[in-house]
Design a protein around this motif. Sequence first.
Motif, PDB file in Angstrom:
ATOM      1  N   SER A 183     -16.410 -28.757 -13.871  1.00 44.92           N
ATOM      2  CA  SER A 183     -16.819 -28.264 -15.188  1.00 44.92           C
ATOM      3  C   SER A 183     -18.028 -29.055 -15.672  1.00 44.92           C
ATOM      4  O   SER A 183     -18.292 -30.178 -15.222  1.00 44.92           O
ATOM      5  CB  SER A 183     -15.674 -28.394 -16.193  1.00 44.92           C
ATOM      6  N   GLU A 232     -18.542 -28.890 -21.417  1.00 39.30           N
ATOM      7  CA  GLU A 232     -17.127 -28.538 -21.526  1.00 39.30           C
ATOM      8  C   GLU A 232     -16.259 -29.787 -21.684  1.00 39.30           C
ATOM      9  O   GLU A 232     -15.313 -29.809 -22.481  1.00 39.30           O
ATOM     10  CB  GLU A 232     -16.676 -27.746 -20.298  1.00 39.30           C
ATOM     11  N   ILE A 277     -13.426 -23.462 -25.479  1.00 37.89           N
ATOM     12  CA  ILE A 277     -13.896 -23.474 -24.088  1.00 37.89           C
ATOM     13  C   ILE A 277     -14.066 -22.044 -23.571  1.00 37.89           C
ATOM     14  O   ILE A 277     -15.064 -21.719 -22.911  1.00 37.89           O
ATOM     15  CB  ILE A 277     -12.942 -24.284 -23.193  1.00 37.89           C
ATOM     16  N   TRP A 322     -14.103 -19.621 -17.241  1.00 36.40           N
ATOM     17  CA  TRP A 322     -13.277 -20.824 -17.195  1.00 36.40           C
ATOM     18  C   TRP A 322     -12.369 -20.738 -15.967  1.00 36.40           C
ATOM     19  O   TRP A 322     -11.223 -20.345 -16.051  1.00 36.40           O
ATOM     20  CB  TRP A 322     -12.484 -20.907 -18.489  1.00 36.40           C
TER      21      TRP A 322
END
Length: 415
Positions: free
Chosen positions: A169, A173, A190, A218
């Motif tokens: 990530s 984030e 997120i 995500w």
Amino acid sequence: MKNLHAFLSGCLVLFSVNAQAQAQLETGSQKPMPAQWIDKDTGHKVVRLTDKVSGNNASFYFHNNPFVKGAAGAGDKMVFYHTDAQGKQLYALNLKTLQAEPLTRHFAQVSGEIVAPKHRDVYYQTQDTVYATNIDTKKTRRVFVFPKDFKASITSLNADETQLGGAWSTDAEKEISKKYPEKSDYFNRIYESKLPRTLFTVNVQTAKLDKLFTDSAWLNHVQFSPTDPNLLMFCHEGPWHKVDRIWTINTKTKAVKLVHKRTMDMEIAGHEFFSPDGKTIWFDNQLPRGATFYLTGANLQTGQEKKYQMTRDEWSIHFTISPDQKLFAGDGGDAGQVAKAQNGTWIYLFHPEGDKFRSEKLVNMKAHGYKLEPNIHFSPDGKWLIFRANFEGSEQVYAVELAPAAKGSVGKAGK
């Protein structure tokens, strides 16, 4: 007398405990509970597996295998996390003797619930470094160090135990997670940020890093198939009613495939896991969210789906499947969960009958705080369910026997 002692020793089975009259108690009604008792509401025996390990103890997340086979007659082992004033470390518990021993030193921060049952190693990560410790010899080796421009976390090991997998990530984030540590605060932030994530593998022998797939989604819940070393499952994390969540990627061809596409507005599918034979991905499926509840399995070859319906109270945060794939189990949920169950705080055993589950209550969890998810596992022999709970005031690991403690002893709630 010597021969009699040897005979009795040979008759010991999983969870070697003294043959004695068991107290019938309401689970969580006293602190501490005895080392073992009969849940008075269900008639099933409950054993505190971490009775000999002070501090807090946590079994693994529901889809992470914690078990390795024992030598002949020696008892299978279960890896778990132990936390005390010195920090956090990995332990191994003999499921026959209930003797526990530390595998690693204490760490201020450590993650990874990855057991290699063939090589008998446990993989874990502290800061940017991945280690493996052998469960028998306790020898530890450094496996991989993440480069400065690719700080990520490992979450899974493939079927032939050659590759670790995980998701990278962005720093942006990570900053959201740091600024908003509570799930209720970071979750939508997120998801809505649409920041890129990258799936990756690491070769455990050569330390080669392979970046598989990047998307402005995500990417999460990374799990390797238990049988196909090239199949990696992942999800599009976020509010379940807004995402087509469950996907796979072939780590050789990089081919990405959607496993289940939502069929109606507000449908949700999630908390996915592989069947032991790797042929099916099972998941919590609600049609629509909070209304009608199923455990659905998608066949990875044919795409056909099998649904088992359950009641609102039987819905569970997590589900799992027995080693022989004949039974399922769930860890229940309180009224604050998506099902809004009024009587759902139970450890459940599920018997498939047609297109529905027939449930059996094993443990009354009303004294448990469900912010700690129980995360059930079937024991390797399929005779017990292992879970974590806090109904004694600290976090410990327990097992409940699937068979009633004695003929005719099943409590009213357990029927």
